[in-house]
Scaffold this active site. Sequence first.
Site, mmCIF file in Angstrom:
data_model
loop_
_atom_site.group_PDB
_atom_site.id
_atom_site.type_symbol
_atom_site.label_atom_id
_atom_site.label_comp_id
_atom_site.label_asym_id
_atom_site.label_seq_id
_atom_site.Cartn_x
_atom_site.Cartn_y
_atom_site.Cartn_z
ATOM 1 C CE LYS A 1 6.259 -14.188 -8.517
ATOM 2 N NZ LYS A 1 6.061 -13.274 -7.453
ATOM 3 C CG ASN A 2 2.692 -11.999 -6.089
ATOM 4 O OD1 ASN A 2 3.770 -12.578 -6.240
ATOM 5 N ND2 ASN A 2 2.423 -10.846 -6.674
ATOM 6 C CB CYS B 1 11.946 -8.367 -9.785
ATOM 7 S SG CYS B 1 11.680 -9.830 -10.766
ATOM 8 N NE ARG C 1 10.281 -4.913 -4.955
ATOM 9 C CZ ARG C 1 9.766 -6.063 -5.387
ATOM 10 N NH1 ARG C 1 10.440 -6.816 -6.208
ATOM 11 N NH2 ARG C 1 8.572 -6.437 -4.993
ATOM 12 C CG ASP D 1 3.177 -7.359 -10.305
ATOM 13 O OD1 ASP D 1 4.026 -6.450 -10.195
ATOM 14 O OD2 ASP D 1 2.960 -8.193 -9.403
ATOM 15 N NE ARG E 1 13.216 -15.990 -10.830
ATOM 16 C CZ ARG E 1 14.235 -15.385 -11.396
ATOM 17 N NH1 ARG E 1 14.156 -14.105 -11.675
ATOM 18 N NH2 ARG E 1 15.335 -16.031 -11.685
HETATM 19 C C1 UD1 Z 1 4.127 -6.861 -4.130
HETATM 20 C C2 UD1 Z 1 4.195 -7.881 -5.241
HETATM 21 C C3 UD1 Z 1 4.705 -7.225 -6.510
HETATM 22 C C4 UD1 Z 1 3.869 -6.019 -6.860
HETATM 23 C C5 UD1 Z 1 3.699 -5.085 -5.660
HETATM 24 C C6 UD1 Z 1 2.683 -3.975 -5.910
HETATM 25 C C7 UD1 Z 1 4.635 -9.980 -4.101
HETATM 26 C C8 UD1 Z 1 5.622 -11.068 -3.797
HETATM 27 N N1 UD1 Z 1 5.094 -8.956 -4.847
HETATM 28 O O1 UD1 Z 1 5.440 -6.372 -3.929
HETATM 29 O O2 UD1 Z 1 4.624 -8.186 -7.538
HETATM 30 O O3 UD1 Z 1 4.489 -5.290 -7.904
HETATM 31 O O4 UD1 Z 1 3.245 -5.818 -4.521
HETATM 32 O O5 UD1 Z 1 1.452 -4.510 -6.252
HETATM 33 O O6 UD1 Z 1 3.472 -10.049 -3.710
HETATM 34 N N2 UD1 Z 1 7.080 0.761 -0.050
HETATM 35 C C9 UD1 Z 1 7.733 1.574 0.840
HETATM 36 N N3 UD1 Z 1 8.200 1.008 2.007
HETATM 37 C C10 UD1 Z 1 8.033 -0.318 2.281
HETATM 38 C C11 UD1 Z 1 7.363 -1.139 1.353
HETATM 39 C C12 UD1 Z 1 6.893 -0.581 0.189
HETATM 40 O O7 UD1 Z 1 7.887 2.775 0.617
HETATM 41 O O8 UD1 Z 1 8.479 -0.757 3.352
HETATM 42 C C13 UD1 Z 1 6.570 1.339 -1.325
HETATM 43 C C14 UD1 Z 1 7.293 0.765 -2.538
HETATM 44 O O9 UD1 Z 1 8.481 1.471 -2.832
HETATM 45 C C15 UD1 Z 1 6.241 0.899 -3.625
HETATM 46 C C16 UD1 Z 1 4.916 0.752 -2.869
HETATM 47 O O10 UD1 Z 1 5.224 0.924 -1.493
HETATM 48 O O11 UD1 Z 1 6.280 2.195 -4.197
HETATM 49 C C17 UD1 Z 1 4.236 -0.583 -3.050
HETATM 50 O O12 UD1 Z 1 5.131 -1.640 -2.701
HETATM 51 P P1 UD1 Z 1 4.594 -3.005 -2.067
HETATM 52 O O13 UD1 Z 1 3.111 -3.058 -2.196
HETATM 53 O O14 UD1 Z 1 5.190 -3.142 -0.718
HETATM 54 O O15 UD1 Z 1 5.234 -4.100 -3.020
HETATM 55 P P2 UD1 Z 1 5.770 -5.528 -2.618
HETATM 56 O O16 UD1 Z 1 4.968 -6.073 -1.501
HETATM 57 O O17 UD1 Z 1 7.256 -5.506 -2.498
#
Ligand code: UD1
Length: 452
Positions: free
Chosen positions: A22-23, A119, A124, A323, A422
């Site tokens: 999915k990702n 989610c 986030r 996850d 989903r």
């Molecule tokens: C993606 C995955 C999600 C998974 C996550 C961590 C997808 C669609 N989703 O989410 O399933 O749980 O990786 O493996 O691929 N952060 C910040 N600022 C930002 C972005 C992130 O501080 O601009 C922090 C977040 O709060 C969190 C950490 O970074 O603590 C990791 O988040 P991130 O790796 O960005 O997760 P996603 O890409 O949203």
Amino acid sequence: MDKYVINGGKKLFGEVNISGAKNAAVAIIPAVVLCDVPCTLRNLPNIRDVSVILSILESMGAVVTRYDDPSVVTIDPRGITSYKVNNDELVAKMRASYYLLGALLGKFGKADVPPPGGCKFCKRPIDLHIKAFEALGAEYKDIDDRIVLESNGLHGTEINFDPVSVGATINAILAAVKAEGKTIITSAAKEPHIVDLANFLNYMGANIKKAGTDEIKITGVKELKGPAEDSGEEISYTIIPDQIEAGTYMAAVAATGGEITINNVTSQHLRSIMKVITETGAKVTVISDPNKPYETVTVARRGDLRGCKNQVITSPHPGFPTDMQPPITALLAAANSPSTVVEAVWANRFSYVPELRKLGAEIDENKSSLTIHPVPGGLKGGTRKKPVSVRALDLRAGAAMVVAGLAAEGVTEVEDAKYVKRGYEDIVGKLAALGADIRMVTYKEISDDQDE
Ligand code: UD1
């Protein structure tokens, strides 16, 4: 609304085929926006997130051709002529719609996209994404709650992420792939789907090196046209298998006992998950066939289900994936000795724990960790007339409820199955084929959705 009705306590036996990741799919589909020719994607999971992101691309002008085999689509991005995405409703249905920011910025030097959904297991932020876009030369504006990025052309730069972010790494790659000059991303995320995205873009003509390490080097290219026309090669890319789906089936069979064969996996992506599953007393065997692109894993649990002696600590890849944290907690809640689970990626991803307690789970929640105690007699569902009802609060929280429901003696109803659907292709069909007593009941139209 849909719910799963599970009559638990049945051992699982048989084979299950893992779908595409999915990702990876939700990153690679927006990446097609950057391409200059149509391309065919294979091994797409047949899940809602994929159909939503495809619909978004269609609403932007892309032509999407679907086939009898739902895992294959051809996307012709040449009709996308605007950097503005107008379909607010569809964009708000998924988190990964924010990859359109990087893709449109990379294509047009500009992007104007409504805020993403996703989610809501915790806050986030997207500050790191914006920081990367700004470093590449874009100006960020929040106009009427829309994310607007403008530039006079992007240029290569150095981008460092703290903390490591999967989404920001993907967006930085998408924006940098056609930028003038060299971009170096340090503290890059190393998840398998980042490597898959880079492999796809390189196949189309990009110059991305060392994806899968914490320092990714990108040299901007002018075009993404795929293999040379005179090569006669079809422009087609196959998405990697879903490590989290595979891990969830591993957790399910470890929870119920039995023996299952999990086909179409890449064991390298599953190392940290297999280590935890093995610690619970299950036997995990990887079968590789040099003539096949993917591997098979068998997971068997015949003796007692044990807790994990070592703490299970989530961390970016190659660590234990966040996850998998909810489904693994559900598994450990059914074990006969205690475990500790530490969530080190998200600030608070334990909102599903009270739902597990409804099945008898004994879990103490501290700030970023859970202490899981054995439950004498195991997890308990209810009767047909009076089932225990739990809610799927989000995608992986929902997967946790399914694992717990399979392990619990008696009947469990998992409300809000839409969240699970989903991210998991045909979870009911796949589990039923393994001998689980699970069915889906639809009692109202699906409404309001948010993905991971
Ligand atoms: C993606 C995955 C999600 C998974 C996550 C961590 C997808 C669609 N989703 O989410 O399933 O749980 O990786 O493996 O691929 N952060 C910040 N600022 C930002 C972005 C992130 O501080 O601009 C922090 C977040 O709060 C969190 C950490 O970074 O603590 C990791 O988040 P991130 O790796 O960005 O997760 P996603 O890409 O949203």
